[in-house]
Design a protein around this motif. Sequence first.
Motif, PDB file in Angstrom:
ATOM      1  N   ALA A 177       0.825  -1.209   0.000  1.00  0.00           N
ATOM      2  CA  ALA A 177       0.000   0.000   0.000  1.00  0.00           C
ATOM      3  C   ALA A 177       0.858   1.257   0.000  1.00  0.00           C
ATOM      4  CB  ALA A 177      -0.931  -0.008   1.212  1.00  0.00           C
ATOM      5  N   VAL A 178       1.940   1.246   0.801  1.00  0.00           N
ATOM      6  CA  VAL A 178       2.823   2.417   0.845  1.00  0.00           C
ATOM      7  C   VAL A 178       3.519   2.614  -0.488  1.00  0.00           C
ATOM      8  CG1 VAL A 178       4.912   3.358   1.908  1.00  0.00           C
ATOM      9  CG2 VAL A 178       3.184   2.282   3.331  1.00  0.00           C
ATOM     10  N   ALA A 179       3.996   1.525  -1.094  1.00  0.00           N
ATOM     11  CA  ALA A 179       4.668   1.632  -2.391  1.00  0.00           C
ATOM     12  C   ALA A 179       3.719   2.176  -3.455  1.00  0.00           C
ATOM     13  CB  ALA A 179       5.212   0.271  -2.803  1.00  0.00           C
ATOM     14  N   ALA A 180       2.498   1.624  -3.501  1.00  0.00           N
ATOM     15  CA  ALA A 180       1.523   2.101  -4.480  1.00  0.00           C
ATOM     16  C   ALA A 180       1.125   3.548  -4.205  1.00  0.00           C
ATOM     17  CB  ALA A 180       0.284   1.195  -4.461  1.00  0.00           C
ATOM     18  N   GLY A 181       0.925   3.879  -2.928  1.00  0.00           N
ATOM     19  CA  GLY A 181       0.582   5.258  -2.585  1.00  0.00           C
ATOM     20  C   GLY A 181       1.671   6.234  -2.985  1.00  0.00           C
ATOM     21  N   GLY A 182       2.934   5.810  -2.808  1.00  0.00           N
ATOM     22  CA  GLY A 182       4.044   6.668  -3.222  1.00  0.00           C
ATOM     23  C   GLY A 182       4.065   6.882  -4.718  1.00  0.00           C
ATOM     24  N   PHE A 183       3.862   5.824  -5.493  1.00  0.00           N
ATOM     25  CA  PHE A 183       3.853   5.950  -6.950  1.00  0.00           C
ATOM     26  C   PHE A 183       2.670   6.790  -7.430  1.00  0.00           C
ATOM     27  CE2 PHE A 183       6.643   2.111  -7.140  1.00  0.00           C
ATOM     28  CZ  PHE A 183       7.649   2.690  -7.894  1.00  0.00           C
TER      29      PHE A 183
ATOM     30  N   ALA B 154       9.862   4.957  -4.079  1.00  0.00           N
ATOM     31  CA  ALA B 154       9.993   4.859  -5.526  1.00  0.00           C
ATOM     32  C   ALA B 154      11.452   4.721  -5.940  1.00  0.00           C
ATOM     33  CB  ALA B 154       9.378   6.103  -6.180  1.00  0.00           C
ATOM     34  N   THR B 155      12.340   5.457  -5.274  1.00  0.00           N
ATOM     35  CA  THR B 155      13.770   5.366  -5.563  1.00  0.00           C
ATOM     36  C   THR B 155      14.307   3.975  -5.263  1.00  0.00           C
ATOM     37  OG1 THR B 155      14.100   7.713  -5.086  1.00  0.00           O
ATOM     38  CG2 THR B 155      16.035   6.307  -5.019  1.00  0.00           C
ATOM     39  N   ILE B 156      13.944   3.445  -4.104  1.00  0.00           N
ATOM     40  CA  ILE B 156      14.429   2.120  -3.715  1.00  0.00           C
ATOM     41  C   ILE B 156      13.936   1.051  -4.679  1.00  0.00           C
ATOM     42  CG2 ILE B 156      14.129   0.320  -1.961  1.00  0.00           C
ATOM     43  CD1 ILE B 156      14.384   2.473   0.159  1.00  0.00           C
ATOM     44  N   MET B 157      12.659   1.090  -5.018  1.00  0.00           N
ATOM     45  CA  MET B 157      12.125   0.077  -5.923  1.00  0.00           C
ATOM     46  C   MET B 157      12.713   0.229  -7.321  1.00  0.00           C
ATOM     47  SD  MET B 157       8.137  -0.224  -4.695  1.00  0.00           S
ATOM     48  CE  MET B 157       7.899  -1.780  -5.528  1.00  0.00           C
ATOM     49  N   GLY B 158      12.853   1.485  -7.788  1.00  0.00           N
ATOM     50  CA  GLY B 158      13.465   1.707  -9.093  1.00  0.00           C
ATOM     51  C   GLY B 158      14.906   1.240  -9.126  1.00  0.00           C
ATOM     52  N   THR B 159      15.656   1.519  -8.057  1.00  0.00           N
ATOM     53  CA  THR B 159      17.047   1.080  -7.971  1.00  0.00           C
ATOM     54  C   THR B 159      17.145  -0.440  -7.978  1.00  0.00           C
ATOM     55  OG1 THR B 159      17.633   3.070  -6.712  1.00  0.00           O
ATOM     56  CG2 THR B 159      19.154   1.217  -6.603  1.00  0.00           C
ATOM     57  N   CYS B 160      16.285  -1.091  -7.203  1.00  0.00           N
ATOM     58  CA  CYS B 160      16.300  -2.558  -7.156  1.00  0.00           C
ATOM     59  C   CYS B 160      15.983  -3.162  -8.526  1.00  0.00           C
ATOM     60  CB  CYS B 160      15.298  -3.061  -6.121  1.00  0.00           C
ATOM     61  SG  CYS B 160      15.774  -2.722  -4.407  1.00  0.00           S
ATOM     62  N   LEU B 161      15.031  -2.580  -9.238  1.00  0.00           N
ATOM     63  CA  LEU B 161      14.686  -3.096 -10.573  1.00  0.00           C
ATOM     64  C   LEU B 161      15.832  -2.889 -11.560  1.00  0.00           C
ATOM     65  CD1 LEU B 161      10.962  -1.899 -10.826  1.00  0.00           C
ATOM     66  CD2 LEU B 161      11.802  -4.215 -10.398  1.00  0.00           C
TER      67      LEU B 161
ATOM     68  N   VAL C  52      21.689   2.797   0.113  1.00  0.00           N
ATOM     69  CA  VAL C  52      22.463   4.042   0.014  1.00  0.00           C
ATOM     70  C   VAL C  52      21.779   5.014  -0.938  1.00  0.00           C
ATOM     71  CG1 VAL C  52      24.617   5.017  -0.881  1.00  0.00           C
ATOM     72  CG2 VAL C  52      24.683   3.058   0.643  1.00  0.00           C
ATOM     73  N   VAL C  53      21.324   4.526  -2.082  1.00  0.00           N
ATOM     74  CA  VAL C  53      20.643   5.392  -3.049  1.00  0.00           C
ATOM     75  C   VAL C  53      19.364   5.962  -2.447  1.00  0.00           C
ATOM     76  CG1 VAL C  53      19.589   5.520  -5.341  1.00  0.00           C
ATOM     77  CG2 VAL C  53      21.597   4.082  -4.985  1.00  0.00           C
ATOM     78  N   GLY C  54      18.543   5.094  -1.840  1.00  0.00           N
ATOM     79  CA  GLY C  54      17.294   5.564  -1.238  1.00  0.00           C
ATOM     80  C   GLY C  54      17.526   6.545  -0.107  1.00  0.00           C
ATOM     81  N   GLY C  55      18.522   6.270   0.741  1.00  0.00           N
ATOM     82  CA  GLY C  55      18.806   7.168   1.859  1.00  0.00           C
ATOM     83  C   GLY C  55      19.258   8.541   1.399  1.00  0.00           C
ATOM     84  N   MET C  56      20.114   8.575   0.389  1.00  0.00           N
ATOM     85  CA  MET C  56      20.615   9.866  -0.091  1.00  0.00           C
ATOM     86  C   MET C  56      19.523  10.672  -0.781  1.00  0.00           C
ATOM     87  SD  MET C  56      24.518   9.087  -1.328  1.00  0.00           S
ATOM     88  CE  MET C  56      24.917  10.825  -1.304  1.00  0.00           C
ATOM     89  N   ILE C  57      18.637  10.000  -1.501  1.00  0.00           N
ATOM     90  CA  ILE C  57      17.524  10.712  -2.146  1.00  0.00           C
ATOM     91  C   ILE C  57      16.552  11.230  -1.094  1.00  0.00           C
ATOM     92  CG2 ILE C  57      15.563  10.478  -3.708  1.00  0.00           C
ATOM     93  CD1 ILE C  57      18.391  10.567  -4.993  1.00  0.00           C
ATOM     94  N   CYS C  58      16.331  10.462  -0.035  1.00  0.00           N
ATOM     95  CA  CYS C  58      15.458  10.905   1.056  1.00  0.00           C
ATOM     96  C   CYS C  58      16.006  12.190   1.680  1.00  0.00           C
ATOM     97  CB  CYS C  58      15.345   9.796   2.098  1.00  0.00           C
ATOM     98  SG  CYS C  58      14.318  10.216   3.519  1.00  0.00           S
TER      99      CYS C  58
ATOM    100  N   LEU D 203      11.214  -4.251   1.432  1.00  0.00           N
ATOM    101  CA  LEU D 203      11.121  -4.091  -0.018  1.00  0.00           C
ATOM    102  C   LEU D 203      12.424  -4.465  -0.708  1.00  0.00           C
ATOM    103  CD1 LEU D 203       9.144  -0.715  -0.227  1.00  0.00           C
ATOM    104  CD2 LEU D 203       8.284  -2.990  -0.755  1.00  0.00           C
ATOM    105  N   ILE D 204      13.552  -3.991  -0.162  1.00  0.00           N
ATOM    106  CA  ILE D 204      14.850  -4.269  -0.788  1.00  0.00           C
ATOM    107  C   ILE D 204      15.140  -5.767  -0.778  1.00  0.00           C
ATOM    108  CG2 ILE D 204      17.337  -3.936  -0.576  1.00  0.00           C
ATOM    109  CD1 ILE D 204      16.747  -1.144   0.538  1.00  0.00           C
ATOM    110  N   LYS D 205      14.990  -6.404   0.390  1.00  0.00           N
ATOM    111  CA  LYS D 205      15.274  -7.836   0.494  1.00  0.00           C
ATOM    112  C   LYS D 205      14.324  -8.651  -0.378  1.00  0.00           C
ATOM    113  CE  LYS D 205      17.209  -7.832   5.180  1.00  0.00           C
ATOM    114  NZ  LYS D 205      17.040  -8.299   6.574  1.00  0.00           N
TER     115      LYS D 205
END
Length: 387
Positions: free
Chosen positions: A8-14, A119-126, A144-150, A230-232
């Motif tokens: 739900a959080v991932a979809a809400g973010g997108f 969105a950054t974390i999921m995009g990075t993982c993909l 690291v990518v998600g944290g820096m974008i946050c 999500l990452i794992k």
Amino acid sequence: MKQIGAGAVAAGGFITLLKTIPTIISSFKDSLGSLKEKGATGEVPRTEKDLSFKYVIIGSIVLILLMALLPQLPGESILNKLLVGLLVVIFGAFFVTVSSRIVGLIGSSNNPISGMTIATIMGTCLIFIAVGWTGKIYEPMALVVGGMICIAAANAGATSQDLKTGYIVGATPRNQQIALFVGAIVSSLVIGWTVHYLDTPTKAMMDQGITHAIGSPTYAAPQATLMATLIKGILGGDLDWQFVLVGVFIAITLELCGVKSLSFAVGAYLPLSTTLPIFIGGAIRGLVDWKQKRSGVQLSAEEEELGKGNLFATGLVAGGAVAGVIVAILSVNDGISATLAKVSAHEGLERALGAGGYQLLGVLFFAAMGYMLYRIGRQKQVSIDKL
């Protein structure tokens, strides 16, 4: 339930980001247009002087090189780290623009930082999966990518507010930007030390095999757990997609019903101990607004922001944050914790009142604070003309 909340959080973010696509496009057009205008004109007024755009380019290149060369950052090779740095710059260029634009036009409360981070974390993982990077070794790199974008999105929103305020009072943007740059460096050093200190486990934790305090029952960090899930799940290939999709469709249904899905999703994911006080605070605010409407009181947006209830609630938020940090710092040190335990009235009150009575005492204090907030919110608003 966590998997449903994560979906739900991932979809809400997108969905939140999709809504801001027109803002993204217009922001980039305005940014490019302003660069052309500054290049075409000669003299620029003092109140419109910014740092040169070349500093952004140079800073981005330096950031990529630092991420590639620093041994502390995760990654098997320099090539891995170069891709991570490039992703930080690319995602940052988009989400910093979105964050600053939304805060400047609407306000900080509508800044979807959680959605941007997810969105950054999921995009990075993909992207990692697309290039064949799967497994535990790449999980910290995605974080690291998600944290820096946050952090970048949060700083962008604050910078937008500062520059907007400076424009109103006639400040020079260039000087503000230099001050913000210095402030970001100094605060990062202090915050880095604070987080490292809070992550130090106590002796009791180490006896239980806990090596990191953050993420333990003491500092649960539920949103961080969501990111890790999500990452794992994506990089490990073991994400339970059926529950994630349930959360996705819940978010879509809420949006169709006119409810902000991201706010609902975050509330569904976070534990009740975190969301219940927020709900009670919102209920008190709703009760105050309802009473004012029944009394025929109509307030402008500026008067509502300067209302005594809002100001008192702002103080409670700031005080709670400061008190939380102080208590956390004191609890990390075993010596201080032992000293405070000697003077603590916890055991005496619990013996006198019993476990249930001791908890009831806390509820009574919380109720008294809520009543105080209601009474202050009902008082006459501060007049803007008197400020």
